[in-house]
Enzyme design. Structure first.
Site, PDB file in Angstrom:
ATOM      1  N   HIS A 100       0.869  -1.189   0.000  1.00  0.00           N
ATOM      2  CA  HIS A 100       0.000   0.000   0.000  1.00  0.00           C
ATOM      3  C   HIS A 100       0.901   1.232   0.000  1.00  0.00           C
ATOM      4  CE1 HIS A 100      -2.939   2.977   1.195  1.00  0.00           C
ATOM      5  NE2 HIS A 100      -3.879   2.102   0.863  1.00  0.00           N
ATOM      6  N   GLU A 160      -4.079   2.657  -7.158  1.00  0.00           N
ATOM      7  CA  GLU A 160      -4.457   3.794  -6.308  1.00  0.00           C
ATOM      8  C   GLU A 160      -3.434   4.921  -6.472  1.00  0.00           C
ATOM      9  OE1 GLU A 160      -6.611   1.746  -2.409  1.00  0.00           O
ATOM     10  OE2 GLU A 160      -4.912   3.071  -2.126  1.00  0.00           O
TER      11      GLU A 160
END
Ligand code: G3P
Length: 215
Positions: free
Chosen positions: A90, A138
């Protein structure tokens, strides 16, 4: 498919993790065709998994085996705690390529699915080679904001879908309403990963219902 990343928001740590999971699962019952998963904080994962029928994901794991790895989150332990898979890389917990590869290999060996985050289509293409089960595109600068990736970067989502090839692609960052989901599906993604819009909402069930109605 929609995954809710609890991060470490106060609304989702300690006893709140299970409460939030239960309240969102209530909503999900009305949308049986959508795969709904949750990623609670590490310390709450086992409790949430023990009381939930939904797929539960680890927000992160380390390339740690059994034994002398004090403080590490091993894929074996995530599996034993009830996780179905692990997020890796992430943008709030970036990893080098070798670490992603080593952890993904350990995760696969123990039977965990892997989801690798990529900040752009080039990274998507790089991570496809590691054969993850999912990739999530993302753009970091849109995370936690009001402008969604589907409204700010629709053409880049198209490129990311192309770069992902046969690997299912999720999108995330700023996703907060039904049209973000419809747009993502239209562009070829299989769904979304959402955090702040649901987790920090005064009424998470209301926002979640709206998002699920986009499928
Ligand atoms: O992993 C999902 C997350 O980074 C997106 O965050 O708050 O923009 O939905 P948010």
């Amino acid at each position: 498919m929609i995954l809710i990343n609890f991060k470490t928001y106060p609304q989702a740590i300690g006893p709140n993790a299970l409460k939030l999971t239960k309240s969102l699962e209530e909503v999900a019952k009305g949308f049986a065709k959508v795969v709904v998963g949750f990623a609670p904080p590490s310390l709450e994962l086992a409790e949430v998994a023990a009381h939930s029928k939904s797929p539960i994901w680890a927000q992160h794991t380390d390339p740690a085996r059994e034994g002398q790895y004090t403080g590490y989150l091993s894929p074996d332990d995530a599996k034993a705690a009830g996780a179905v898979g692990t997020f890796l890389n992430h943008s709030e917990h970036p990893l080098d390529l070798e670490t992603i590869q080593r952890t993904a290999d350990l995760a696969k060996k123990t039977g965990l699915k892997t989801l690798i985050f990529a900040r752009d289509p080039e990274k998507v293409a790089e991570f496809v080679k590691l054969s993850p089960d999912f990739i999530a595109y993302e753009p970091p600068e849109l995370i936690g904001g009001d402008i969604s990736v589907t409204s700010a970067k629709p053409e880049i989502i198209g490129e990311a879908v192309k770069a992902a090839g046969n690997t299912p692609l999720l999108i995330g960052a700023g996703v907060h309403e039904k049209t973000d989901i419809t747009k993502a599906l239209e562009l070829g993604a299989i769904g979304a990963i959402v955090s702040s819009a649901v987790v920090t909402a005064p009424n998470p069930q209301e926002i979640f219902t709206n998002l699920l109605s986009g499928f």
